[in-house]
Scaffold this active site. Structure first.
Site, PDB file in Angstrom:
ATOM      1  N   GLU A  38       0.845  -1.199   0.000  1.00  0.00           N
ATOM      2  CA  GLU A  38       0.000   0.000   0.000  1.00  0.00           C
ATOM      3  C   GLU A  38       0.880   1.248   0.000  1.00  0.00           C
ATOM      4  OE1 GLU A  38      -2.762   0.785   3.247  1.00  0.00           O
ATOM      5  OE2 GLU A  38      -3.578   2.486   2.138  1.00  0.00           O
ATOM      6  N   ASP A  63       4.592   5.605   3.782  1.00  0.00           N
ATOM      7  CA  ASP A  63       4.080   6.974   3.722  1.00  0.00           C
ATOM      8  C   ASP A  63       5.237   7.928   3.967  1.00  0.00           C
ATOM      9  OD1 ASP A  63       0.966   8.166   3.917  1.00  0.00           O
ATOM     10  OD2 ASP A  63       2.553   9.551   4.568  1.00  0.00           O
ATOM     11  N   ASP A 113      -3.046  12.039  -2.582  1.00  0.00           N
ATOM     12  CA  ASP A 113      -3.174  13.498  -2.757  1.00  0.00           C
ATOM     13  C   ASP A 113      -3.439  13.805  -4.232  1.00  0.00           C
ATOM     14  OD1 ASP A 113      -2.497  14.114  -0.022  1.00  0.00           O
ATOM     15  OD2 ASP A 113      -0.467  13.493  -0.533  1.00  0.00           O
ATOM     16  N   LYS A 117      -3.650  21.278  -9.345  1.00  0.00           N
ATOM     17  CA  LYS A 117      -3.124  22.202 -10.379  1.00  0.00           C
ATOM     18  C   LYS A 117      -2.343  21.431 -11.435  1.00  0.00           C
ATOM     19  CE  LYS A 117      -2.647  26.224  -7.451  1.00  0.00           C
ATOM     20  NZ  LYS A 117      -1.747  26.960  -6.600  1.00  0.00           N
ATOM     21  N   ASP A 149     -11.572  10.222  -4.046  1.00  0.00           N
ATOM     22  CA  ASP A 149     -12.774  11.064  -4.044  1.00  0.00           C
ATOM     23  C   ASP A 149     -12.675  12.120  -5.136  1.00  0.00           C
ATOM     24  OD1 ASP A 149     -10.565  11.999  -2.293  1.00  0.00           O
ATOM     25  OD2 ASP A 149     -11.737  13.848  -2.412  1.00  0.00           O
TER      26      ASP A 149
END
Ligand SMILES: C[S@@+](CC[C@H](N)C(=O)[O-])C[C@H]1O[C@@H](n2cnc3c(N)ncnc32)[C@H](O)[C@@H]1O
Length: 198
Positions: A38, A63, A113, A117, A149
């Site tokens: 992951e 992460d 994330d 832009k 999302d």
């Protein structure tokens, strides 16, 4: 090309960090043939839940943010999970230090994330180079699971998968494991895609 002393020190620190990460990963995963991977695991909700219900699967989460990884490790300790490993690492750096022999049974990317832009799109984790690298480590039929999302990032991922010769979207695939992540809980809606290695 000349580089400043500060830049040289930074490069030296990076090299030391990478060497330490490589040693740690090599020791933790000695004897392991394949993992569920992951990227951008955040607080580790999904991976610890998956690892708890699949004790036979070695799971690895990474992460960039140290305090998130500390939360992940706390969850492992509290639940006594010895099949789940977390690392503070950047995605491409991690793929560089991971032993080449280790295969990916499945790769999961949840609510990465979106970098909305256009000039920042190159910072998105889904890139052709990333899909190339995943393809090298993934056996035929194994999957890459993506959920976001953010509609534009979802569409970007679909386009990259459709354009890639080694990935095929599997519309009939069942999502491998449902549990709310920290970010999923905050979102009203989200979109998922599963692609298989071809
Ligand atoms: C919006 S959060 C989602 C966290 C988690 N997947 C969830 O659903 O709750 C995105 C995470 O990806 C991590 N991340 C972003 N770019 C990364 C990279 N290149 N390598 C590793 N992690 C990254 C961030 O630090 C952040 O924790």
């Amino acid at each position: 090309m000349e580089i400043s002393e500060a830049h040289a020190r930074e490069l030296e620190k990076q090299a030391v960090r990478k060497k330490e990460l490589k040693a740690q990963v090599g020791a933790d995963l000695a004897g392991v043939d394949s993992i569920l991977f992951e990227a951008g695991c955040g607080h580790g909700h999904w991976l610890t839940s998956y690892g708890e219900t699949h004790p036979e699967q070695v799971c690895v989460g990474i992460d960039l943010i140290s305090w998130r990884i500390r939360k992940c490790l706390d969850k492992c300790t509290k639940r006594g999970l010895d099949n789940v490993h977390f690392y503070k690492a950047e995605l491409l750096e991690y793929l560089e230090v991971l032993p080449e022999s280790i295969r990916f049974d499945r790769t999961v990317l949840l609510f990465p994330d979106p970098w909305p832009k256009a000039k920042h799109h190159r910072r998105r984790m889904v890139q052709t180079a990333f899909l190339d690298e995943l393809a090298k480590r993934t056996d035929m039929g194994n999957t890459f699971c993506f959920r976001s999302d953010d509609r534009p990032y979802f569409e970007w991922t679909i386009e990259h998968l459709e354009a890639h010769p080694n990935w095929e979207i599997d519309a009939s695939a069942v999502w491998p494991h449902e549990t709310e992540t920290y970010f999923q809980e905050l979102m009203d809606e989200y979109f998922s895609v599963v692609a298989k290695r071809v």
